[in-house]
Scaffold this motif. Structure first.
Motif, PDB file in Angstrom:
ATOM      1  N   MET A 164     -70.833  48.030 -21.893  1.00  0.00           N
ATOM      2  CA  MET A 164     -69.794  49.044 -22.022  1.00  0.00           C
ATOM      3  C   MET A 164     -68.692  48.492 -22.903  1.00  0.00           C
ATOM      4  N   PRO A 165     -67.936  49.366 -23.565  1.00  0.00           N
ATOM      5  CA  PRO A 165     -66.859  48.885 -24.433  1.00  0.00           C
ATOM      6  C   PRO A 165     -65.852  48.028 -23.676  1.00  0.00           C
ATOM      7  N   SER A 166     -65.267  47.064 -24.375  1.00  0.00           N
ATOM      8  CA  SER A 166     -64.247  46.213 -23.748  1.00  0.00           C
ATOM      9  C   SER A 166     -62.980  46.987 -23.419  1.00  0.00           C
ATOM     10  N   ASP A 167     -62.736  48.083 -24.127  1.00  0.00           N
ATOM     11  CA  ASP A 167     -61.575  48.928 -23.828  1.00  0.00           C
ATOM     12  C   ASP A 167     -61.919  49.866 -22.673  1.00  0.00           C
ATOM     13  N   GLY A 168     -61.443  49.528 -21.471  1.00  0.00           N
ATOM     14  CA  GLY A 168     -61.766  50.327 -20.292  1.00  0.00           C
ATOM     15  C   GLY A 168     -61.271  51.756 -20.366  1.00  0.00           C
ATOM     16  N   SER A 169     -60.219  52.018 -21.129  1.00  0.00           N
ATOM     17  CA  SER A 169     -59.699  53.380 -21.229  1.00  0.00           C
ATOM     18  C   SER A 169     -60.662  54.311 -21.956  1.00  0.00           C
ATOM     19  N   TYR A 170     -61.665  53.733 -22.616  1.00  0.00           N
ATOM     20  CA  TYR A 170     -62.634  54.537 -23.368  1.00  0.00           C
ATOM     21  C   TYR A 170     -63.917  54.791 -22.585  1.00  0.00           C
ATOM     22  N   HIS A 171     -64.043  54.262 -21.370  1.00  0.00           N
ATOM     23  CA  HIS A 171     -65.314  54.323 -20.656  1.00  0.00           C
ATOM     24  C   HIS A 171     -65.758  55.748 -20.349  1.00  0.00           C
ATOM     25  N   CYS A 172     -64.854  56.609 -19.916  1.00  0.00           N
ATOM     26  CA  CYS A 172     -65.260  57.981 -19.597  1.00  0.00           C
ATOM     27  C   CYS A 172     -65.735  58.713 -20.849  1.00  0.00           C
ATOM     28  N   THR A 173     -64.987  58.565 -21.939  1.00  0.00           N
ATOM     29  CA  THR A 173     -65.391  59.196 -23.188  1.00  0.00           C
ATOM     30  C   THR A 173     -66.703  58.620 -23.680  1.00  0.00           C
ATOM     31  N   TYR A 174     -66.882  57.308 -23.523  1.00  0.00           N
ATOM     32  CA  TYR A 174     -68.127  56.667 -23.951  1.00  0.00           C
ATOM     33  C   TYR A 174     -69.316  57.235 -23.182  1.00  0.00           C
ATOM     34  N   ALA A 175     -69.173  57.341 -21.861  1.00  0.00           N
ATOM     35  CA  ALA A 175     -70.263  57.873 -21.044  1.00  0.00           C
ATOM     36  C   ALA A 175     -70.587  59.311 -21.432  1.00  0.00           C
ATOM     37  N   ALA A 176     -69.553  60.125 -21.620  1.00  0.00           N
ATOM     38  CA  ALA A 176     -69.771  61.528 -21.962  1.00  0.00           C
ATOM     39  C   ALA A 176     -70.410  61.676 -23.337  1.00  0.00           C
ATOM     40  N   THR A 177     -69.993  60.846 -24.278  1.00  0.00           N
ATOM     41  CA  THR A 177     -70.567  60.924 -25.622  1.00  0.00           C
ATOM     42  C   THR A 177     -72.011  60.455 -25.620  1.00  0.00           C
ATOM     43  N   TRP A 178     -72.306  59.413 -24.857  1.00  0.00           N
ATOM     44  CA  TRP A 178     -73.692  58.943 -24.732  1.00  0.00           C
ATOM     45  C   TRP A 178     -74.577  60.061 -24.169  1.00  0.00           C
ATOM     46  N   VAL A 179     -74.120  60.687 -23.100  1.00  0.00           N
ATOM     47  CA  VAL A 179     -74.885  61.764 -22.469  1.00  0.00           C
ATOM     48  C   VAL A 179     -75.039  62.942 -23.422  1.00  0.00           C
ATOM     49  N   GLY A 180     -73.947  63.332 -24.085  1.00  0.00           N
ATOM     50  CA  GLY A 180     -74.020  64.445 -25.022  1.00  0.00           C
ATOM     51  C   GLY A 180     -74.965  64.188 -26.169  1.00  0.00           C
ATOM     52  N   THR A 181     -75.009  62.953 -26.657  1.00  0.00           N
ATOM     53  CA  THR A 181     -75.914  62.623 -27.746  1.00  0.00           C
ATOM     54  C   THR A 181     -77.362  62.658 -27.279  1.00  0.00           C
ATOM     55  N   LYS A 182     -77.613  62.175 -26.069  1.00  0.00           N
ATOM     56  CA  LYS A 182     -78.980  62.247 -25.534  1.00  0.00           C
ATOM     57  C   LYS A 182     -79.419  63.707 -25.357  1.00  0.00           C
ATOM     58  N   LEU A 183     -78.512  64.552 -24.907  1.00  0.00           N
ATOM     59  CA  LEU A 183     -78.845  65.966 -24.761  1.00  0.00           C
ATOM     60  C   LEU A 183     -79.033  66.633 -26.118  1.00  0.00           C
ATOM     61  N   ARG A 184     -78.168  66.308 -27.050  1.00  0.00           N
ATOM     62  CA  ARG A 184     -78.266  66.902 -28.391  1.00  0.00           C
ATOM     63  C   ARG A 184     -79.638  66.639 -29.001  1.00  0.00           C
ATOM     64  N   TRP A 185     -80.161  65.426 -28.794  1.00  0.00           N
ATOM     65  CA  TRP A 185     -81.414  65.029 -29.427  1.00  0.00           C
ATOM     66  C   TRP A 185     -82.601  65.034 -28.462  1.00  0.00           C
ATOM     67  N   ASP A 186     -82.421  65.601 -27.267  1.00  0.00           N
ATOM     68  CA  ASP A 186     -83.516  65.761 -26.310  1.00  0.00           C
ATOM     69  C   ASP A 186     -84.185  64.426 -26.004  1.00  0.00           C
ATOM     70  N   LEU A 187     -83.359  63.440 -25.658  1.00  0.00           N
ATOM     71  CA  LEU A 187     -83.832  62.102 -25.334  1.00  0.00           C
ATOM     72  C   LEU A 187     -83.819  61.879 -23.832  1.00  0.00           C
ATOM     73  N   ALA A 188     -84.688  61.008 -23.361  1.00  0.00           N
ATOM     74  CA  ALA A 188     -84.765  60.680 -21.943  1.00  0.00           C
ATOM     75  C   ALA A 188     -83.858  59.501 -21.613  1.00  0.00           C
ATOM     76  N   VAL A 189     -83.672  59.245 -20.322  1.00  0.00           N
ATOM     77  CA  VAL A 189     -83.020  58.033 -19.830  1.00  0.00           C
ATOM     78  C   VAL A 189     -83.990  57.324 -18.885  1.00  0.00           C
ATOM     79  N   ASP A 190     -83.864  55.989 -18.794  1.00  0.00           N
ATOM     80  CA  ASP A 190     -84.622  55.299 -17.760  1.00  0.00           C
ATOM     81  C   ASP A 190     -83.784  55.271 -16.470  1.00  0.00           C
ATOM     82  N   GLU A 191     -84.372  54.828 -15.380  1.00  0.00           N
ATOM     83  CA  GLU A 191     -83.701  54.941 -14.089  1.00  0.00           C
ATOM     84  C   GLU A 191     -82.447  54.070 -14.021  1.00  0.00           C
ATOM     85  N   ALA A 192     -82.505  52.855 -14.558  1.00  0.00           N
ATOM     86  CA  ALA A 192     -81.323  51.985 -14.530  1.00  0.00           C
ATOM     87  C   ALA A 192     -80.181  52.589 -15.336  1.00  0.00           C
ATOM     88  N   GLU A 193     -80.510  53.167 -16.475  1.00  0.00           N
ATOM     89  CA  GLU A 193     -79.514  53.841 -17.315  1.00  0.00           C
ATOM     90  C   GLU A 193     -78.900  55.029 -16.579  1.00  0.00           C
TER      91      GLU A 193
END
Length: 240
Positions: A189-218
Motif C-alpha cells: 500500500m502507498p506510504s501516504d496513509g491519507s491516500y489508502h481509501c482512494t487507492y483501494a477505490a481506484t484499484w477496485v474501479g480499475t478491476k471493474l472497468r477492465w472486468d478483472l478478477a481478484v484472488d482471495e488474499a487480495e
C-alpha cells in the motif's frame, strides 16, 4: 491539470501549499472523510453516475486464482503514440503532461523541462519529469493474473495505454512505483496513509472497468480497507 490532481484526492486549495520536494518521509495526514475514485461514469439509469459503496463494488469483482505462467511484459504493448500522435508525445508523456501541477516546457520530440508533479503514493512533489514513472494502477503482471479469459493483443495494448479513465495510469515518483512493483493491495500500500481509501477505490474501479478478477488474499485485503473507509465510493465505466 488541477482537475486531475483533485481526482487523486487532493483538494485544489491545498496544491499551493505543497512543498517542492523530490524525496520525503511518509505523510501523517488524517484519512480523508469522503474519498471517491472517479473513473468516468458507472452504468445506471439514463447514463446517470452511480457511486457504489466500496464494499458493494468489491463484491462485484469475481474471485479466481492467479495464473502467472507465461507472463511477459511485452505482451502489453506500451507506450503507443498517445491520443494526439501529431504532438510527438507518447502515452507516457501525455499522462505526465496531464497531471502536472505546474506545466513543463515541451521541446521538440516531447522533451520536458521544468514543471512539478504531486506523487500521490508518497505525498511528495517531483520537480524533474525524469524522476517520474507512469504506473499502471493495476500492474501489467497483475492484469495477466486476473484476466478471466485470455485477452487479445489489441485489448492488452488498450489497457496498457488507457487514457479513457483518469485512473488507469498515474504519474508517481519512480521510487514509490518501484517499491510497489507488481504487488496487489494484499502485498503493498502507498506510504501516504491519507491516500489508502482512494487507492483501494481506484484499484477496485480499475478491476471493474477492465472486468478483472481478484484472488482471495487480495479480496480480503480490500474488504479490510473498506472497513476503514466507510464513506468511500467507486464510480467506473466498463472499458470499450
Amino acid at each position: 491539470m488541477i482537475k486531475n490532481l483533485m481526482r487523486r484526492g487532493l483538494p485544489a486549495l491545498a496544491l499551493a501549499a505543497l512543498p517542492l520536494l523530490t524525496t520525503g518521509a511518509p505523510s501523517a495526514h488524517a484519512e480523508p472523510s469522503l474519498p471517491t475514485a472517479h473513473l468516468a461514469t458507472a452504468p445506471g439509469p439514463a447514463g446517470a453516475r452511480v457511486p457504489l459503496p466500496l464494499f458493494e463494488a468489491i463484491d462485484r469483482i469475481p474471485v479466481a486464482d492467479e495464473q502467472r505462467a507465461g507472463y511477459k511484459r511485452d505482451l502489453y504493448k506500451h507506450w503507443n503514440r498517445g491520443l494526439m500522435p501529431s504532438d510527438g508525445c507518447d502515452t507516457r508523456k501525455e499522462v505526465i503532461l496531464s497531471e502536472a501541477v505546474h506545466a513543463p516546457q515541451v521541446a521538440a520530440g516531447c522533451k520536458l523541462t521544468g514543471g512539478s508533479w504531486r506523487s500521490a503514493y508518497d505525498d511528495v512533489v517531483v520537480t524533474d519529469a525524469a524522476r517520474l514513472d507512469v504506473d499502471h494502477f493495476v500492474p501489467l503482471a497483475e492484469v495477466y493474473d486476473s484476466e478471466q479469459t485470455t485477452w487479445s493483443a489489441a485489448r492488452r495494448e488498450a489497457y496498457a495505454n488507457d487514457q479513457g479513465s483518469p485512473d488507469t495510469l498515474i504519474a508517481v515518483s519512480a521510487a514509490s512505483n518501484r517499491s510497489k512493483a507488481d504487488k496487489d493491495p494484499a502485498e503493498w500500500m502507498p506510504s501516504d496513509g491519507s491516500y489508502h481509501c482512494t487507492y483501494a477505490a481506484t484499484w477496485v474501479g480499475t478491476k471493474l472497468r477492465w472486468d478483472l478478477a481478484v484472488d482471495e488474499a487480495e479480496r480480503q485485503a480490500l474488504l479490510g480497507l473498506a472497513e476503514d473507509c466507510p464513506s468511500t465510493t467507486v464510480v467506473y465505466e466498463p472499458a470499450p
